[in-house]
Design an enzyme around this catalytic site. Structure first.
Site, PDB file in Angstrom:
ATOM      1  N   HIS A  89      -6.089 -16.125  39.892  1.00  0.00           N
ATOM      2  CA  HIS A  89      -7.196 -16.981  40.722  1.00  0.00           C
ATOM      3  C   HIS A  89      -7.984 -17.068  40.686  1.00  0.00           C
ATOM      4  O   HIS A  89      -9.177 -17.310  39.690  1.00  0.00           O
ATOM      5  CB  HIS A  89      -6.884 -15.498  42.160  1.00  0.00           C
ATOM      6  N   CYS A 108      -6.044  -9.702  36.017  1.00  0.00           N
ATOM      7  CA  CYS A 108      -5.979 -11.011  36.443  1.00  0.00           C
ATOM      8  C   CYS A 108      -6.594 -11.665  35.492  1.00  0.00           C
ATOM      9  O   CYS A 108      -7.299 -11.840  35.129  1.00  0.00           O
ATOM     10  CB  CYS A 108      -5.931 -11.284  38.200  1.00  0.00           C
TER      11      CYS A 108
END
Length: 133
Positions: A89, A108
């Site tokens: 992201h 992430c």
């Protein structure tokens, strides 16, 4: 697609070789393979890009197919959850300031907003992603 955690680098491959390399940040516990929910680690191994989220709390995101069957089995044997929702992201939601902090995500892979726009456009669902230590 290849991710090298130790080098903090994503490599986008094309039919004739490397298309691009992209710097990245990781989870707040970057060493080792993700095993359990909340451990702050980024998975290692072979996965695929399996979803995309244009409405992400971050500036776009694409999902990684963690946990796989082996990840689920290991966590279950330990009486724990393997976690999930692992994404590549862009920039953070309001209230998180990673500008001077490396490895700020919860497991992430984070890139700049401009980089996630390019990745989002270039990488299709079903693309293999190999994540190395």
């Amino acid at each position: 697609m290849r991710v090298y955690k130790g080098q903090r680098m994503i490599v986008l491959d094309g039919p004739e070789g490397v298309l691009r390399t992209i710097p990245m940040d990781l989870g707040f516990a970057p060493e080792g393979h993700k095993q359990f929910e909340g451990d702050g680690r980024t998975p290692e191994g072979s996965y695929v890009i399996d979803r995309r989220n244009p409405e992400s709390l971050f500036h776009l995101s694409i999902g990684i197919s963690y946990p796989n069957e082996a990840d689920i089995a290991y966590a279950k044997a330990q009486g724990r959850s393997p976690g999930g929702d692992i994404f590549i992201h862009g920039g953070p939601r309001p209230g998180i300031d990673p500008t001077n902090k490396r490895d700020w995500t919860a497991g992430c892979i984070a890139v700049s907003d401009r980089e996630i726009e390019d990745i989002y456009a270039m990488v299709k669902n079903g693309t293999p992603i190999d994540i190395y230590s």
